[in-house]
Design a protein around this motif. Sequence first.
Motif, short mmCIF file in Angstrom:
data_model
loop_
_atom_site.label_atom_id
_atom_site.label_comp_id
_atom_site.label_asym_id
_atom_site.label_seq_id
_atom_site.Cartn_x
_atom_site.Cartn_y
_atom_site.Cartn_z
N ILE A 1 0.82 -1.21 0.00
CA ILE A 1 0.00 0.00 0.00
C ILE A 1 0.86 1.26 0.00
O ILE A 1 0.51 2.25 -0.64
CB ILE A 1 -1.02 0.01 1.16
N LEU B 1 1.99 1.76 -3.55
CA LEU B 1 0.84 2.15 -4.37
C LEU B 1 0.47 3.61 -4.12
O LEU B 1 0.26 4.37 -5.06
CB LEU B 1 -0.36 1.24 -4.08
N LEU B 2 0.42 4.00 -2.86
CA LEU B 2 0.08 5.37 -2.52
C LEU B 2 1.10 6.35 -3.11
O LEU B 2 0.74 7.39 -3.66
CB LEU B 2 0.01 5.51 -1.00
N VAL C 1 0.46 6.59 -6.91
CA VAL C 1 -0.78 7.33 -7.17
C VAL C 1 -0.55 8.82 -6.97
O VAL C 1 -0.95 9.65 -7.79
CB VAL C 1 -1.91 6.80 -6.26
N TYR D 1 -5.30 10.01 3.16
CA TYR D 1 -4.74 8.77 2.60
C TYR D 1 -5.73 8.13 1.62
O TYR D 1 -5.43 7.99 0.44
CB TYR D 1 -4.36 7.78 3.72
N SER E 1 -6.42 10.00 -1.66
CA SER E 1 -5.49 9.90 -2.79
C SER E 1 -5.88 8.75 -3.70
O SER E 1 -5.90 8.89 -4.93
CB SER E 1 -4.05 9.70 -2.28
N LEU E 2 -6.19 7.61 -3.11
CA LEU E 2 -6.60 6.45 -3.90
C LEU E 2 -7.93 6.72 -4.60
O LEU E 2 -8.13 6.34 -5.76
CB LEU E 2 -6.70 5.21 -3.01
N SER F 1 -8.80 6.89 -8.69
CA SER F 1 -9.89 6.13 -9.29
C SER F 1 -10.77 7.03 -10.16
O SER F 1 -11.17 6.65 -11.26
CB SER F 1 -10.72 5.46 -8.19
#
Length: 132
Positions: free
Chosen positions: A11, A14-15, A18, A96, A99-100, A104
């Motif tokens: 994660i 990934l963060l 992104v 947090y 951001s994801l 999307s």
Amino acid sequence: MSEYPIGPLGIDELLERVRADLHRVTPREAYDTADAGGLLVDIRYAALRERDGRIPGALVVERNELEWRLDPQGSHRAPEATGHDLRVVVICNEGYASSLAAASLRQLGLNNATDLVGGFQAWRAAGLPVTT
């Protein structure tokens, strides 16, 4: 070739990936975005909104409904989802999950979607308007 390598991706990585594609905004920049006609979208769950308050004028959309409500082409879109060029600032509690969520939305073609650094807690700490 895929944008991300095949195999497990933690994660934190990934963060980081992104966020590299987002121009994340400060609380003041988010306020100014709303003032200029952009859309603030609060994805915090109800208990946090009840505990800490809400940002006046922000559209409340629970995270699990976000893509359906913000897709300008979707049959379940919110009236505020007026087009793919809409400036959207996603707000979670601490910056947090937002951001994801913004990433999307960008995959749906909302290329001006971003998120608030530090989330609602940073907004409140900056002394910006909150209703209880």
